[in-house]
Design an enzyme around this catalytic site. Structure first.
Site, PDB file in Angstrom:
ATOM      1  N   SER A   1       0.794  -1.238   0.000  1.00 54.86           N
ATOM      2  CA  SER A   1       0.000   0.000   0.000  1.00 54.86           C
ATOM      3  C   SER A   1       0.820   1.280   0.000  1.00 54.86           C
ATOM      4  CB  SER A   1      -0.951   0.007   1.204  1.00 54.86           C
ATOM      5  OG  SER A   1      -2.036  -0.851   0.981  1.00 54.86           O
TER       6      SER A   1
ATOM      7  N   LYS B   1       0.148   3.648  -2.807  1.00 56.83           N
ATOM      8  CA  LYS B   1      -0.908   4.658  -2.818  1.00 56.83           C
ATOM      9  C   LYS B   1      -0.350   6.081  -2.793  1.00 56.83           C
ATOM     10  CE  LYS B   1      -4.537   1.802  -0.672  1.00 56.83           C
ATOM     11  NZ  LYS B   1      -3.840   0.528  -0.447  1.00 56.83           N
TER      12      LYS B   1
ATOM     13  N   SER C   1      -6.107   3.264   4.313  1.00 54.30           N
ATOM     14  CA  SER C   1      -5.426   2.501   3.263  1.00 54.30           C
ATOM     15  C   SER C   1      -6.408   1.642   2.476  1.00 54.30           C
ATOM     16  CB  SER C   1      -4.311   1.621   3.850  1.00 54.30           C
ATOM     17  OG  SER C   1      -3.398   1.232   2.846  1.00 54.30           O
TER      18      SER C   1
END
Length: 399
Positions: free
Chosen positions: A159, A162, A223
């Site tokens: 993640s 991102k 997230s």
């Protein structure tokens, strides 16, 4: 012939025994000093010595208890530990040979025992991170790397990906392509299924549209994978998986514009392709986003220097959105387990998948110093090692 073979075998066994145990203290070498728990030892003498720092000479070596019957630790398991010696001890094997050991204890006082002196070298251990497979510390002001470990090796980053998605969202708004109140289509069945998934979910799409701001916060703080994908489609100009693929191309184009040579994206969220496939968002090709620690640091630097407001949002510990709680898993924030006030950590992004392990991008600015960005990839102690890295950089005045 049989007699000669027996004679040769006896000679070989005799030589092997001599090489294994040595002749007194002078004959032993690190390669021939075999420490076996089956060999009996006795303490012949001990001598106090001025407390002195040592660290491992190589990856071999064992910390034993006083009777040399139990392994307390391996030096390989403590690669960056400074051991403090306070005594010299002479141990005698059952074979009659003797060896000098140091009685040592680590700085925290949690591990102590006896180590053969030739496994140690004088001086404090160099700084290092035991668990991170890739790491970097970057001075945001100078854009200089002040510490690194395998920083240019591409790895799955989960993640942490991102950060690029959020950058492109900010960029579109900055360029007049939309606003924080723009509506994003979230009606896709795959995205709704993803939001409810017990493993990859976190923020459920209970409505067919959310504002850019809502999804931005869900992706940054909680997230949320489905929020990140929906945002990517919006940036690319649509609301179907085809626009997801277009957005991934935009991620790679942005990385190229920054001359990031160890970066390759296949996912807006950081999920791997095999995990995205059941939700209809696998685009084929490589399974995971592969980015080096150094390139991650550059992505983070662009985000916080071009759009500094991200730090205000990234420092939010938790909040409610659409009747759901968004929870920030950054455990270096105030009130969290690994918080240290002097570091002033106010961001930035956690990540985890099985291939990537635990990943974390941290940032903060200690009073009187430059802001730093730290990246640790595939690190089972991502918060303690990040804190250690930040303290090392500041204590050494590297930023």
């Amino acid at each position: 012939m049989m007699k000669i073979n027996k004679w040769l075998r006896a000679v070989m066994i005799s030589c092997a025994t001599a090489l294994t145990f040595g002749i007194g203290l002078g004959f032993q070498s690190q390669s021939s000093h075999v420490e076996a728990a089956t060999t009996t030892y006795k303490m012949v003498s001990t001598t106090s010595m001025t407390k002195a720092p040592y660290h491992k000479k190589s990856s071999t070596g064992v910390v034993w208890n006083a009777s040399h019957t139990k392994k307390v630790a391996t030096l390989k398991g403590y690669p960056y530990t400074t051991w403090y010696a306070t005594k010299k001890a002479v141990l005698q094997k059952s074979s009659g040979s003797k060896a000098v050991y140091y009685q040592v204890k680590n700085g925290a006082g949690t591990v102590s025992g006896y180590v053969w002196h030739n496994y140690l070298t004088p001086g404090k251990a160099p700084f290092g991170l035991k668990y991170a497979k890739g790491a970097v510390a970057l001075d945001v002001n100078t854009n200089g790397v002040v510490w690194s470990k395998a920083a240019n090796t591409p790895r799955p980053i989960a993640s942490v990906s991102k950060l690029m998605t959020l950058y492109l969202v900010q960029q579109k708004i900055s360029n007049g392509g939309g606003s924080w109140t723009s509506k994003v289509n979230t009606s896709n069945a795959g995205l709704k299924k993803l939001g409810k998934d017990s493993t990859f979910g976190g923020f459920k799409f209970t409505k067919n549209s959310y504002t850019v701001r809502d999804l931005y916060l869900a992706a940054l703080i909680e997230s949320s994978n489905n929020a990140a994908i929906a945002l990517g489609q919006w940036v690319a100009g649509g609301s179907t998986p085809a626009y997801n693929k277009k957005f991934v191309s935009m991620m790679n184009d942005q990385a190229k514009s920054w001359d990031l040579e160890n970066t390759s994206f296949v996912s807006a969220s950081g999920m791997e392709q095999n995990s995205l496939k059941p939700f209809g968002y696998s685009i084929g090709g490589a399974n995971a986003n592969m980015v080096s620690a150094a390139d991650v640091a550059q992505i983070a630097r662009h985000l916080i220097t071009d759009y500094n407001d991200v730090l205000k949002d990234a420092s939010i510990g938790s909040m409610n959105l659409d009747g759901q709680k968004l929870y920030n898993y950054n455990n270096l924030l105030p009130g969290r387990k690994y918080y240290q006030k002097s570091l002033n950590v106010d961001g930035l992004k956690t990540g985890y998948t099985d291939p990537a392990g635990y990943c974390f991008v941290g940032t903060g600015r200690k009073t009187g110093h430059d802001r730093i960005i730290t990246v640790v990839l595939h690190d089972e102690n991502e918060f303690t090692e990040t804190r250690s890295l930040m303290n090392y950089v500041y204590n050494k005045n590297l930023a």
